[in-house]
Design an enzyme around this catalytic site. Structure first.
Site, PDB file in Angstrom:
ATOM      1  N   GLU A 155       0.822  -1.203   0.000  1.00 32.16           N
ATOM      2  CA  GLU A 155       0.000   0.000   0.000  1.00 32.16           C
ATOM      3  C   GLU A 155       0.861   1.261   0.000  1.00 32.16           C
ATOM      4  OE1 GLU A 155       0.667  -2.145   2.347  1.00 32.16           O
ATOM      5  OE2 GLU A 155      -0.096  -1.583   4.335  1.00 32.16           O
ATOM      6  N   TYR A 156       1.945   1.236   0.756  1.00 30.75           N
ATOM      7  CA  TYR A 156       2.855   2.387   0.816  1.00 30.75           C
ATOM      8  C   TYR A 156       3.520   2.625  -0.537  1.00 30.75           C
ATOM      9  CZ  TYR A 156       7.211   4.868   1.916  1.00 30.75           C
ATOM     10  OH  TYR A 156       8.263   5.744   1.901  1.00 30.75           O
ATOM     11  N   THR A 157       4.055   1.559  -1.123  1.00 30.02           N
ATOM     12  CA  THR A 157       4.786   1.686  -2.379  1.00 30.02           C
ATOM     13  C   THR A 157       3.870   2.123  -3.518  1.00 30.02           C
ATOM     14  OG1 THR A 157       6.278  -0.066  -1.635  1.00 30.02           O
ATOM     15  CG2 THR A 157       6.312   0.466  -3.970  1.00 30.02           C
TER      16      THR A 157
END
Length: 250
Positions: A155-157
């Site tokens: 989700e962050y990437t």
């Protein structure tokens, strides 16, 4: 430099290092925080009240961001550069990261809001004064994980990859007003609050995989941000600069 720079999420971690580096190079900084008021106030005292001001705002809330921009502008007269650095509710924990099958869309949405919605709010709120002066710079903090997901922080990437598209589009449209937009994508940083739970094994794996045989430091990233904020980078826009010791090469 003589610039006024707003750094979101800058009471601690990478943001605090960026703020310190900018002040060392002659800028004034607006330290934005959400929960860490004591840390923000301590940083202002360290940097000097003539060089820094701390202002609370949730960067995912448009009204709070507009109030942040207004207060900072009243205090320092203008804002020359914004650094989209705030990180919302995420830890670089390779053992605690959910596998893809267990992620919810809400996990993705939280990072999309913390990265893209926050950058959208900040840039749109500061844009009128940038256009009026026909000058301004947007610097956003990305990640090298979108190229080399050593640990799949899905989700962050994904949100950070979207930040590059966001940046290149505003660079293309707003360049006519003298506004620049770039991304600085660091490697895993040793050490910030967000990477404090990263295992020594992961740090060592990354270090040995880089040509420089070292893990990226917050100072490495902060120095690139300071360069892009300066007039030395007046001819640079729409770029993604990876600062990771050569782990990924463009």
């Amino acid at each position: 430099m003589g610039k006024v720079v707003l750094v979101t999420g800058s009471s601690r971690g990478l943001g605090a290092t960026i703020a310190k580096t900018l002040v060392q190079q002659g800028s004034k900084v607006v330290i934005n925080f959400y929960k860490s008021q004591n840390a923000a106030e301590e940083l202002v005292n360290e940097l000097g009240q003539e060089h820094a001001i701390a202002i609370r705002a949730d960067v995912t809330n448009r009204k709070e961001v507009e109030a942040l921009i207004e207060q900072a502008t009243q205090h320092f007269g203008q804002i020359d550069v914004v650094v989209n650095n705030a990180l919302v509710d995420f830890k670089f924990d390779p053992t605690g990261q959910k596998p893809f099958k267990d992620l919810s869309w809400e996990d993705y949405q939280r990072q999309l809001d913390g990265t893209l919605k926050a950058a959208f709010n900040v840039v749109q709120s500061v844009l009128p004064q940038f256009i009026e002066r026909k000058n301004g710079s947007v610097i956003s903090i990305g990640t090298n994980l979108y190229q080399n997901p050593v640990v799949p922080y899905h989700e962050y990437t994904t949100a950070k990859a979207g930040l590059i598209g966001f940046t290149r589009n505003i660079a293309a449209e707003l360049g006519q007003y003298g506004i620049k937009a770039n991304v600085v994508s660091g490697g895993l940083l040793k050490m910030t609050d967000a990477s404090s739970v990263t295992t020594p094994e992961v740090f060592e794996l990354i270090a040995q995989s880089t040509p420089l045989k070292k893990v990226t430091t917050p100072e490495d990233v902060a120095n690139m941000v300071a360069y892009l904020a300066s007039e030395n980078a007046a001819g640079i826009t729409g770029q993604n600069f990876t600062v990771d010791g050569g782990l990924t090469m463009n």
